[in-house]
Scaffold this active site. Structure first.
Site, mmCIF file in Angstrom:
data_model
loop_
_atom_site.group_PDB
_atom_site.id
_atom_site.type_symbol
_atom_site.label_atom_id
_atom_site.label_comp_id
_atom_site.label_asym_id
_atom_site.label_seq_id
_atom_site.Cartn_x
_atom_site.Cartn_y
_atom_site.Cartn_z
ATOM 1 N N ALA A 55 -51.426 53.102 2.404
ATOM 2 C CA ALA A 55 -49.781 52.585 2.248
ATOM 3 C C ALA A 55 -49.765 51.404 3.131
ATOM 4 O O ALA A 55 -48.606 51.013 3.296
ATOM 5 C CB ALA A 55 -48.851 52.779 1.751
ATOM 6 N N GLY A 56 -50.893 51.675 4.955
ATOM 7 C CA GLY A 56 -50.122 51.419 5.868
ATOM 8 C C GLY A 56 -50.452 49.891 6.507
ATOM 9 O O GLY A 56 -51.556 48.754 4.926
ATOM 10 N N ARG A 57 -49.740 48.781 6.620
ATOM 11 C CA ARG A 57 -50.217 47.136 7.038
ATOM 12 C C ARG A 57 -52.355 47.620 7.019
ATOM 13 O O ARG A 57 -52.558 46.683 6.606
ATOM 14 C CB ARG A 57 -49.893 47.198 8.863
ATOM 15 C CG ARG A 57 -48.652 46.273 8.229
ATOM 16 C CD ARG A 57 -47.814 46.235 9.625
ATOM 17 N NE ARG A 57 -47.793 47.509 10.705
ATOM 18 C CZ ARG A 57 -47.221 47.654 11.487
ATOM 19 N NH1 ARG A 57 -46.365 46.540 12.233
ATOM 20 N NH2 ARG A 57 -47.374 49.077 12.454
ATOM 21 N N MET A 58 -52.890 47.697 8.130
ATOM 22 C CA MET A 58 -54.226 48.029 8.164
ATOM 23 C C MET A 58 -54.624 48.504 6.358
ATOM 24 O O MET A 58 -55.709 48.122 6.364
ATOM 25 C CB MET A 58 -54.845 48.630 9.068
ATOM 26 C CG MET A 58 -54.565 48.095 10.506
ATOM 27 S SD MET A 58 -56.212 46.518 10.143
ATOM 28 C CE MET A 58 -57.472 47.386 10.874
ATOM 29 N N GLY A 63 -60.206 53.921 12.473
ATOM 30 C CA GLY A 63 -60.275 52.969 12.781
ATOM 31 C C GLY A 63 -58.782 53.453 13.574
ATOM 32 O O GLY A 63 -58.041 52.537 14.807
ATOM 33 N N THR A 64 -57.819 54.342 13.198
ATOM 34 C CA THR A 64 -57.136 54.525 13.961
ATOM 35 C C THR A 64 -56.915 54.773 15.656
ATOM 36 O O THR A 64 -57.306 54.879 15.906
ATOM 37 C CB THR A 64 -56.170 56.007 13.755
ATOM 38 O OG1 THR A 64 -56.216 55.958 12.561
ATOM 39 C CG2 THR A 64 -55.018 56.555 14.164
ATOM 40 N N ALA A 88 -63.251 53.636 15.820
ATOM 41 C CA ALA A 88 -63.905 52.644 16.129
ATOM 42 C C ALA A 88 -62.311 52.313 16.656
ATOM 43 O O ALA A 88 -61.558 51.938 15.419
ATOM 44 C CB ALA A 88 -64.682 51.093 15.978
ATOM 45 N N PHE A 122 -62.267 47.035 15.111
ATOM 46 C CA PHE A 122 -62.936 46.830 14.249
ATOM 47 C C PHE A 122 -63.609 44.981 14.318
ATOM 48 O O PHE A 122 -64.524 44.917 13.238
ATOM 49 C CB PHE A 122 -62.948 47.202 12.855
ATOM 50 C CG PHE A 122 -63.819 48.769 12.531
ATOM 51 C CD1 PHE A 122 -64.256 49.079 12.678
ATOM 52 C CD2 PHE A 122 -62.444 49.436 13.222
ATOM 53 C CE1 PHE A 122 -64.934 50.427 12.394
ATOM 54 C CE2 PHE A 122 -62.705 50.737 12.050
ATOM 55 C CZ PHE A 122 -63.651 51.297 12.336
ATOM 56 N N HIS A 167 -50.104 38.208 22.796
ATOM 57 C CA HIS A 167 -49.519 38.824 21.503
ATOM 58 C C HIS A 167 -48.439 38.744 20.755
ATOM 59 O O HIS A 167 -47.852 37.717 21.768
ATOM 60 C CB HIS A 167 -49.726 40.335 21.636
ATOM 61 C CG HIS A 167 -51.343 40.693 21.855
ATOM 62 N ND1 HIS A 167 -51.963 40.752 22.947
ATOM 63 C CD2 HIS A 167 -52.179 41.434 20.990
ATOM 64 C CE1 HIS A 167 -53.178 40.916 22.861
ATOM 65 N NE2 HIS A 167 -53.101 41.368 22.155
ATOM 66 N N LYS A 179 -45.522 43.152 20.034
ATOM 67 C CA LYS A 179 -46.566 44.848 21.150
ATOM 68 C C LYS A 179 -45.843 45.107 21.820
ATOM 69 O O LYS A 179 -45.440 44.538 23.007
ATOM 70 C CB LYS A 179 -47.469 43.697 21.186
ATOM 71 C CG LYS A 179 -48.965 44.861 22.720
ATOM 72 C CD LYS A 179 -49.381 44.139 21.715
ATOM 73 C CE LYS A 179 -51.349 45.007 22.775
ATOM 74 N NZ LYS A 179 -51.279 46.145 21.638
HETATM 75 P P1 NAD Z 1 -49.476 51.330 10.048
HETATM 76 O O1 NAD Z 1 -47.260 52.348 10.671
HETATM 77 O O2 NAD Z 1 -48.473 49.862 9.118
HETATM 78 O O3 NAD Z 1 -49.648 52.498 8.708
HETATM 79 C C1 NAD Z 1 -50.311 53.574 8.630
HETATM 80 C C2 NAD Z 1 -50.069 54.666 7.454
HETATM 81 O O4 NAD Z 1 -50.299 56.010 7.740
HETATM 82 C C3 NAD Z 1 -48.348 54.739 7.318
HETATM 83 O O5 NAD Z 1 -48.757 54.099 5.606
HETATM 84 C C4 NAD Z 1 -48.303 55.935 7.055
HETATM 85 O O6 NAD Z 1 -47.338 56.414 6.370
HETATM 86 C C5 NAD Z 1 -49.638 56.244 7.123
HETATM 87 N N1 NAD Z 1 -49.543 58.035 7.107
HETATM 88 C C6 NAD Z 1 -49.339 58.501 8.801
HETATM 89 N N2 NAD Z 1 -49.548 60.025 9.035
HETATM 90 C C7 NAD Z 1 -50.198 59.964 7.868
HETATM 91 C C8 NAD Z 1 -50.919 61.008 7.276
HETATM 92 N N3 NAD Z 1 -50.804 62.460 7.876
HETATM 93 N N4 NAD Z 1 -51.159 60.892 6.130
HETATM 94 C C9 NAD Z 1 -51.776 59.812 5.690
HETATM 95 N N5 NAD Z 1 -51.525 58.850 5.498
HETATM 96 C C10 NAD Z 1 -50.387 59.371 6.803
HETATM 97 O O7 NAD Z 1 -49.703 50.719 10.766
HETATM 98 P P2 NAD Z 1 -51.157 50.327 10.751
HETATM 99 O O8 NAD Z 1 -50.741 48.758 11.550
HETATM 100 O O9 NAD Z 1 -51.909 49.953 9.589
HETATM 101 O O10 NAD Z 1 -52.581 51.028 12.124
HETATM 102 C C11 NAD Z 1 -52.900 51.910 11.951
HETATM 103 C C12 NAD Z 1 -53.744 52.662 12.911
HETATM 104 O O11 NAD Z 1 -54.679 51.501 13.260
HETATM 105 C C13 NAD Z 1 -53.188 52.723 14.264
HETATM 106 O O12 NAD Z 1 -53.774 53.256 15.410
HETATM 107 C C14 NAD Z 1 -53.216 50.961 14.974
HETATM 108 O O13 NAD Z 1 -53.626 50.860 15.926
HETATM 109 C C15 NAD Z 1 -54.604 50.664 14.528
HETATM 110 N N6 NAD Z 1 -55.713 49.619 14.466
HETATM 111 C C16 NAD Z 1 -56.973 49.722 14.294
HETATM 112 C C17 NAD Z 1 -57.507 48.246 14.747
HETATM 113 C C18 NAD Z 1 -58.895 48.779 14.455
HETATM 114 O O14 NAD Z 1 -59.699 47.795 15.099
HETATM 115 N N7 NAD Z 1 -59.507 49.993 14.819
HETATM 116 C C19 NAD Z 1 -57.147 47.598 13.983
HETATM 117 C C20 NAD Z 1 -55.377 47.210 13.493
HETATM 118 C C21 NAD Z 1 -54.472 48.076 13.909
#
Ligand code: NAD
Length: 266
Positions: free
Chosen positions: A12-15, A99-100, A125, A128, A155, A159
């Site tokens: 449900a998060g942004r990514m 991806g976290t 990673a 990505f 950015h 940020k």
């Molecule tokens: P976000 O806060 O929008 O989403 C995170 C989601 O994880 C939320 O919906 C939250 O409720 C959920 N969550 C938290 N703990 C949880 C758990 N124990 N079980 C299940 N769900 C849980 O954040 P975002 O912007 O989507 O970013 C998420 C991660 O991805 C961050 O670490 C960010 O740095 C990373 N990211 C990675 C890349 C990549 O290319 N690898 C790109 C962008 C962001």
């Protein structure tokens, strides 16, 4: 065609939303489960503006793994949750694609040992975006021939950290190629910070502006010439091709592959 069964954590998060949408549209992937602490009960198709998919968000990963039998877990949560999720997944023979960001080297090591013991593959990673990974690779190559360079990263204004992780990683990769890191020549700064920050012998400049997403230029200077390598992330869709690559490859791996660059033939 056999499909790859995937569960998404942080769905449900942004990514999580953007990546779930892409996974739902990939013909060879079946999203069988979705986990988050928020939006529990919401269908992942509806959540992403698509047709209902018949998979509601659940808050219990262990139960989802048991009932849906995924092969791969895609995680975009927070570092602490990602490792706990990965442990659960690997113990059940499910390959994590994480991806976290913010996972420490010790945590990576623990995950690697767990994967080795269970003969399971994993991909971690922090970036990505294929374009960003290639930009870093090309900057590293160019650093062999142009030891003087500066990095400008730009950015969105939300940020918090500066310089960006990508800028620091780029500087580290370039510094590995430059035998003697050449610090930028001292200039009399009429305003403090005018020459940017210095990291691994490279000046790094951070711009934070509304309207920007994630951009980076590495500018090399040589005799009578400048070389600029630039990458622009326009939207989160940029992360999808790299994620799909990792999901498709992870089932053929044993142990942890860290960094998308290690899945590419560079
Ligand atoms: P976000 O806060 O929008 O989403 C995170 C989601 O994880 C939320 O919906 C939250 O409720 C959920 N969550 C938290 N703990 C949880 C758990 N124990 N079980 C299940 N769900 C849980 O954040 P975002 O912007 O989507 O970013 C998420 C991660 O991805 C961050 O670490 C960010 O740095 C990373 N990211 C990675 C890349 C990549 O290319 N690898 C790109 C962008 C962001």
């Amino acid at each position: 065609m056999t499909t790859i069964r995937v569960v998404v954590t942080g769905a449900a998060g942004r990514m999580g939303r953007e990546m779930t949408k892409g996974l739902l549209q990939a013909g060879d992937i079946e999203v069988v489960g979705a986990v988050d602490r928020v939006a529990v009960g919401t269908d992942i198709g509806t959540l992403n503006g698509l047709q209902p998919h018949g998979v509601p968000i659940n808050d219990d990963l262990a139960a989802v793994i048991k009932t849906t039998r995924p092969q791969v877990m895609v995680d975009f949560t927070v570092a602490a949750a990602a490792l706990a999720n990965a442990r659960l997944a690997v113990e059940q023979g499910v390959s994590p694609v994480i991806g976290t960001t913010g996972i420490s080297l010790e945590q990576l090591d623990e995950l690697h040992q767990l994967c080795e013991a269970r003969q399971v593959g994993a991909v971690v990673a922090p970036n990505f975006s294929l374009g960003a990974v290639l930009m870093m690779h090309f900057a590293r190559q160019a650093a062999r021939y142009f030891p003087r360079a500066e990095i400008i990263e730009m950015h969105h204004e939300q940020k918090i950290d500066a310089p960006s992780g990508t800028a620091l990683k780029t500087a580290e990769l370039m510094a590995e190629e430059i035998e003697t890191a050449l610090a930028p020549p001292a200039a009399e700064e009429k305003v403090a910070g005018a020459r940017g920050a210095t990291y691994r012998g490279l000046a790094v400049h951070s711009i934070r502006l509304p309207g920007a997403v994630a951009h980076q230029e590495v500018i090399f200077g040589g005799q009578g010439q400048l070389l600029t390598i630039r990458h622009d992330t326009i939207s989160r869709e940029a992360f999808l091709p790299g994620l799909l690559l990792a999901v498709r490859r992870v089932l053929h791996l044993k142990g942890v592959v860290y960094g998308l660059e290690n899945l590419l033939e560079l």
